[in-house]
Design an enzyme around this catalytic site. Sequence first.
Site, PDB file in Angstrom:
ATOM      1  CG  HIS A   1      -1.636  -0.933   1.791  1.00  0.00           C
ATOM      2  ND1 HIS A   1      -1.358  -2.187   2.084  1.00  0.00           N
ATOM      3  CD2 HIS A   1      -3.092  -1.330   1.290  1.00  0.00           C
ATOM      4  CE1 HIS A   1      -2.309  -2.874   2.455  1.00  0.00           C
ATOM      5  NE2 HIS A   1      -3.506  -2.420   1.738  1.00  0.00           N
TER       6      HIS A   1
ATOM      7  CG  ASP B   1       1.795  -0.983   3.319  1.00  0.00           C
ATOM      8  OD1 ASP B   1       1.106  -0.590   4.386  1.00  0.00           O
ATOM      9  OD2 ASP B   1       1.606  -1.907   2.312  1.00  0.00           O
TER      10      ASP B   1
ATOM     11  CD  GLU C   1      -7.526  -8.463  -0.857  1.00  0.00           C
ATOM     12  OE1 GLU C   1      -6.513  -8.259  -1.318  1.00  0.00           O
ATOM     13  OE2 GLU C   1      -7.612  -9.016   0.409  1.00  0.00           O
TER      14      GLU C   1
ATOM     15  CD  GLU D   1      -6.899 -12.070   2.793  1.00  0.00           C
ATOM     16  OE1 GLU D   1      -6.372 -11.026   2.037  1.00  0.00           O
ATOM     17  OE2 GLU D   1      -6.972 -11.986   3.891  1.00  0.00           O
TER      18      GLU D   1
ATOM     19  CG  ASP E   1      -4.129 -11.126  -0.787  1.00  0.00           C
ATOM     20  OD1 ASP E   1      -3.026 -10.988  -1.687  1.00  0.00           O
ATOM     21  OD2 ASP E   1      -4.300 -10.116   0.012  1.00  0.00           O
TER      22      ASP E   1
ATOM     23  CG  ASP F   1      -8.574 -11.089   7.181  1.00  0.00           C
ATOM     24  OD1 ASP F   1      -8.697 -12.218   6.845  1.00  0.00           O
ATOM     25  OD2 ASP F   1      -8.579 -10.150   6.537  1.00  0.00           O
TER      26      ASP F   1
ATOM     27  CG  ASP G   1      -4.852 -11.217   7.349  1.00  0.00           C
ATOM     28  OD1 ASP G   1      -5.593 -12.031   6.633  1.00  0.00           O
ATOM     29  OD2 ASP G   1      -4.913 -10.261   7.533  1.00  0.00           O
TER      30      ASP G   1
HETATM   31  C1  XLS Z   1      -7.607  -6.782   4.355  1.00  0.00           C
HETATM   32  C2  XLS Z   1      -7.009  -7.312   3.177  1.00  0.00           C
HETATM   33  C3  XLS Z   1      -5.860  -6.239   2.666  1.00  0.00           C
HETATM   34  C4  XLS Z   1      -5.688  -6.499   1.330  1.00  0.00           C
HETATM   35  C5  XLS Z   1      -4.740  -5.096   0.823  1.00  0.00           C
HETATM   36  O1  XLS Z   1      -8.430  -7.895   4.610  1.00  0.00           O
HETATM   37  O2  XLS Z   1      -6.832  -8.472   2.976  1.00  0.00           O
HETATM   38  O3  XLS Z   1      -4.679  -6.485   3.316  1.00  0.00           O
HETATM   39  O4  XLS Z   1      -5.162  -7.392   0.688  1.00  0.00           O
HETATM   40  O5  XLS Z   1      -5.428  -3.952   0.897  1.00  0.00           O
HETATM   41 NI    NI Z   2      -5.821  -9.286   1.367  1.00  0.00          NI
HETATM   42 NI    NI Z   3      -7.510 -10.095   4.853  1.00  0.00          NI
END
Ligand code: XLS
Ligand code: NI
Ligand code: NI
Length: 438
Positions: A100, A103, A231, A267, A295, A306, A308
């Site tokens: 981003h 970032d 996404e 994702e 993702d 999420d 992650d």
């Molecule tokens: C958030 C998203 C984010 C995107 C990029 O849940 O996964 O990280 O991948 O903005």
């Molecule tokens: Ni993402």
């Molecule tokens: Ni995410």
Amino acid sequence: MKTYFSTLPKIEYEGKTTDNPLAFRYYNPDEIIAGKPMREHLKFAMSYWHTMCAEGTDMFGVGTLTKNYGESDPMASARAKAECAFDLMDKLQIDYFCFHDRDIAPEGATLAESNARLDEITDLLEKLMKEHNKKVLWGTANCFGNPRYMHGAGTAPNADVFAFAAGQIKKALEITQRLGGKGYVFWGGREGYETLLNTDMAKELDNMAYLMHLAVDYARSIGFDGDFYIEPKPKEPTKHQYDFDAATVLAFLRKYGLDKDFKLNIEANHATLAGHTFRHELATARINGAFGSIDANQGDYLLGWDTDQFPTDYYETTFCMLEVLRAGGFTNGGLNFDAKTRRGSNTPEDIAYAYIAGMDAFAFGLRAAVRIIEDGRLDKFVEDRYASYNTGIGKKIADQTATLEELSAYALNMGDVKTNTSGRQEYLETVVNRLLFC
Ligand code: XLS
Ligand code: NI
Ligand code: NI
């Protein structure tokens, strides 16, 4: 130069019998599998936000590690961060990264100051990319973190917020293009709503689509020939995210005439939040000609948000790579580790272990998916299951030449359906297990 990751060795492939935790067991970047090197099949990318920025903060506590890279000045920290990012990518043998705008360079007091900071860091990234032979998989704009975006960006009820987001996206497109990125992502951010009591959903969706059209038109005008991605995510941070899942996004893209320029960035954790499997979302994208990028992460089936996590489930990565291969492989997309180490895993080594685990899981998945395709039993089973559409009345249905009257006459004549064969799910699951763990 000493970096945050200086203590880590370069991670090499040692094969599946190795006991070395800082080695790959399945990922052998230059090994040719199904006609091309593993690194080209997998196109691994580092996510700048999780890996280089996130400090383990959650709503119950502050970070458990610091990512200022030994600098107190934000721009000095951003420069050091970039050096460390390339050191890490070298050590992990990762060829791509995703970012981003915020970032890579801290936001300034004004858009102009933020843009100037981005220019400076983009110069540095450009130089480092050449030196380290790394590429951008995709770029994006963070239009959700700053409080100005509390009601959304493209879907904000306030036109000034829309305009600010547009300005930010214009710049993010320019730097993505400058760095040779072949993808640009729109993740919904705060594009959604909490309550219809205060929301004009139709206006918000029209505006969001308009912003995307503006982005496409501008990007094409400056020579960006890559893919745009949406996404999908069903919830978090808002209760109703507009980009709920692949099917919802496809309907949106078609309604607004954006389907030629946009593909999907699927994702894994977002798929499960939507109540789908990762594979379902990938297949939905594929059969609609919208498979773009991934993702790579995983959620926790007991948690509704999420998380992650780094992907370590070999079944999931196998089914994912099966979809990737069936889609003909990645073109502009790749596997971006939108994943973070747990808050309690707070050392540079943990980041290495996490990436190794994720990369090996996908390398295993690629190898297993190739075995499944070469074995042919699953494909053959599915083909045979639909064989009744190859002849007679079935062929007419497949060719869409049958009439309702004709089908009715055929059915009246049939008595009742005489053949309906087993779906053999358990047998097929056993075939998969045998191919995975042979
Ligand atoms: C958030 C998203 C984010 C995107 C990029 O849940 O996964 O990280 O991948 O903005
Ligand atoms: Ni993402
Ligand atoms: Ni995410």
